[in-house]
Design an enzyme around this catalytic site. Structure first.
Site, PDB file in Angstrom:
ATOM      1  N   ARG A  42      11.629  -5.686   5.543  1.00 61.08           N
ATOM      2  CA  ARG A  42      11.363  -4.131   5.241  1.00 61.08           C
ATOM      3  C   ARG A  42      12.246  -3.181   5.893  1.00 61.08           C
ATOM      4  O   ARG A  42      12.485  -3.565   7.103  1.00 61.08           O
ATOM      5  CB  ARG A  42       9.819  -3.884   5.577  1.00 61.08           C
ATOM      6  CG  ARG A  42       9.558  -2.311   5.473  1.00 61.08           C
ATOM      7  CD  ARG A  42       8.078  -1.946   5.220  1.00 61.08           C
ATOM      8  NE  ARG A  42       7.283  -2.199   6.560  1.00 61.08           N
ATOM      9  CZ  ARG A  42       6.032  -2.143   6.546  1.00 61.08           C
ATOM     10  NH1 ARG A  42       5.562  -1.606   5.431  1.00 61.08           N
ATOM     11  NH2 ARG A  42       5.525  -2.247   7.521  1.00 61.08           N
ATOM     12  N   ARG A  90      10.742  -1.260  11.189  1.00 66.92           N
ATOM     13  CA  ARG A  90       9.826  -0.485  12.157  1.00 66.92           C
ATOM     14  C   ARG A  90       9.660  -1.632  13.365  1.00 66.92           C
ATOM     15  O   ARG A  90       9.694  -2.840  13.073  1.00 66.92           O
ATOM     16  CB  ARG A  90       8.473  -0.720  11.298  1.00 66.92           C
ATOM     17  CG  ARG A  90       8.423   0.719  10.505  1.00 66.92           C
ATOM     18  CD  ARG A  90       7.116   0.579   9.501  1.00 66.92           C
ATOM     19  NE  ARG A  90       5.800   0.045  10.196  1.00 66.92           N
ATOM     20  CZ  ARG A  90       4.761   0.307   9.630  1.00 66.92           C
ATOM     21  NH1 ARG A  90       4.612   0.688   8.416  1.00 66.92           N
ATOM     22  NH2 ARG A  90       3.659  -0.489  10.393  1.00 66.92           N
ATOM     23  N   LYS A 116       0.873  -0.983  -0.016  1.00 71.56           N
ATOM     24  CA  LYS A 116       0.157  -0.096   0.031  1.00 71.56           C
ATOM     25  C   LYS A 116       0.977   1.345   0.048  1.00 71.56           C
ATOM     26  O   LYS A 116       0.760   2.388  -0.817  1.00 71.56           O
ATOM     27  CB  LYS A 116      -0.807   0.092   1.399  1.00 71.56           C
ATOM     28  CG  LYS A 116      -1.787  -1.051   1.322  1.00 71.56           C
ATOM     29  CD  LYS A 116      -2.899  -0.966   2.426  1.00 71.56           C
ATOM     30  CE  LYS A 116      -2.499  -0.762   3.871  1.00 71.56           C
ATOM     31  NZ  LYS A 116      -1.684  -2.105   4.246  1.00 71.56           N
ATOM     32  N   ARG A 168      -0.875  -7.895  13.751  1.00 71.04           N
ATOM     33  CA  ARG A 168      -1.357  -6.837  12.759  1.00 71.04           C
ATOM     34  C   ARG A 168      -2.217  -7.761  11.810  1.00 71.04           C
ATOM     35  O   ARG A 168      -3.185  -7.159  11.276  1.00 71.04           O
ATOM     36  CB  ARG A 168      -0.055  -6.128  12.098  1.00 71.04           C
ATOM     37  CG  ARG A 168       0.268  -5.075  13.002  1.00 71.04           C
ATOM     38  CD  ARG A 168       1.800  -4.667  12.615  1.00 71.04           C
ATOM     39  NE  ARG A 168       1.578  -3.887  11.469  1.00 71.04           N
ATOM     40  CZ  ARG A 168       2.700  -4.013  10.448  1.00 71.04           C
ATOM     41  NH1 ARG A 168       3.828  -4.529  10.924  1.00 71.04           N
ATOM     42  NH2 ARG A 168       2.689  -3.228   9.398  1.00 71.04           N
ATOM     43  N   ARG A 203      -9.619   1.709   7.916  1.00 73.20           N
ATOM     44  CA  ARG A 203      -9.463   0.392   8.494  1.00 73.20           C
ATOM     45  C   ARG A 203     -10.452  -0.335   9.332  1.00 73.20           C
ATOM     46  O   ARG A 203     -10.243  -1.533   9.572  1.00 73.20           O
ATOM     47  CB  ARG A 203      -8.078   0.378   9.372  1.00 73.20           C
ATOM     48  CG  ARG A 203      -6.885  -0.018   8.688  1.00 73.20           C
ATOM     49  CD  ARG A 203      -5.894   0.027   9.788  1.00 73.20           C
ATOM     50  NE  ARG A 203      -4.422  -0.438   9.587  1.00 73.20           N
ATOM     51  CZ  ARG A 203      -3.388   0.104   9.046  1.00 73.20           C
ATOM     52  NH1 ARG A 203      -3.444   1.205   8.709  1.00 73.20           N
ATOM     53  NH2 ARG A 203      -2.190  -0.616   9.224  1.00 73.20           N
TER      54      ARG A 203
END
Ligand code: AMP
Ligand code: ZN
Length: 231
Positions: free
Chosen positions: A140, A173, A26, A184, A101
């Site tokens: 990531r 992160r 996203k 998540r 969300r």
């Protein structure tokens, strides 16, 4: 090609919404399309991380929730988004990443879009299997300075640990740790996934194959947005 590309860059005067699980791409895709059209990229996750960094009252409320991989309460998110969408730079359209969300957020967004004179949104549903999501999240790394996103497996920076654009430090992160990632994904399935049906029923949702490489996904996204904006 040149003139078609130039024409294609006219802002669509729409709200573009990226929907999909964490790791679906996203942020990367939202950033690219926002740049292409010269409209703001509104990432609620980035806004929260900014509040956490500045240690604001909002940041202090959001931080423990984010660290658990849960969703920040709707009223906090909505206040923040409402204020942002009201700013003049959003008048030609904007790209939403990580919002809405929950169903309550989607309904509130409908009212906001109506109030600001926007028509139906274009919802880009990024689809990817869980194994790929886990790999992307584990690899990531994000630039501390500009927020550019890399992946140590699939899209490494030229110099390890440094951003190609500005040399900024690349960091992981805190919520990309495996236990938090599981939470998540669970939050996504429980609270966000119902939005796929919500938007599909309104005829505004398109599925995008999120497993392809960044450029290929981006080409799909551009084609879909142009088709939707013309209709
Ligand atoms: P993201 O960068 O989109 O993955 O968001 C990081 C975290 O910020 C999420 O795991 C949530 O804790 C919080 N967050 C971001 N956007 C929202 C939202 N629209 N509603 C609730 N919580 C959010
Ligand atoms: Zn950078």
């Amino acid at each position: 090609m040149g003139s078609a590309a130039a024409m294609a860059r006219t802002a669509p005067q729409r709200a573009l919404i990226f929907l999909g699980p964490p790791g679906a791409g996203k942020g990367t895709q939202a950033r690219l399309i926002a740049e292409r059209y010269g409209v703001p990229h509104l990432s609620t996750g980035d806004m929260f991380r900014d509040h956490v960094r500045r240690d604001t009252e909002l940041g202090r409320r959001a931080r423990p929730i984010m660290e658990r991989g849960e969703l920040v309460p709707d009223e906090i998110v909505l206040g923040m988004v409402e204020e942002r969408i009201a700013r003049p730079d959003c008048r030609m359209g904007f790209v939403l990443d990580g919002f809405p969300r929950t169903l309550a957020q989607a309904e509130a967004l409908d009212r906001l879009l109506e109030a600001h004179g926007f028509g139906r949104p274009v919802v880009l549903h990024l689809v990817a299997d869980e194994a790929l999501l886990l790999r992307r999240l584990a690899g990531r790394r994000t630039c501390k300075l500009c927020g550019a996103v890399y992946n140590i497996y699939d899209r490494p920076p030229q110099v390890p640990g440094r951003c190609d654009l500005d040399g900024g430090e690349l960091v992981e992160r805190p919520d990309d740790r495996e236990e938090v990632v599981r939470q998540r994904l669970a939050s996504y399935h429980r609270q966000t996934r119902p939005l796929v049906d919500y938007y599909r029923a309104r005829g505004v949702l398109v599925d995008v194959d999120g497993t392809a490489d960044i450029e290929a996904v981006s080409r799909q996204v551009v084609a879909l947005v142009e088709r939707a904006a013309a209709s």
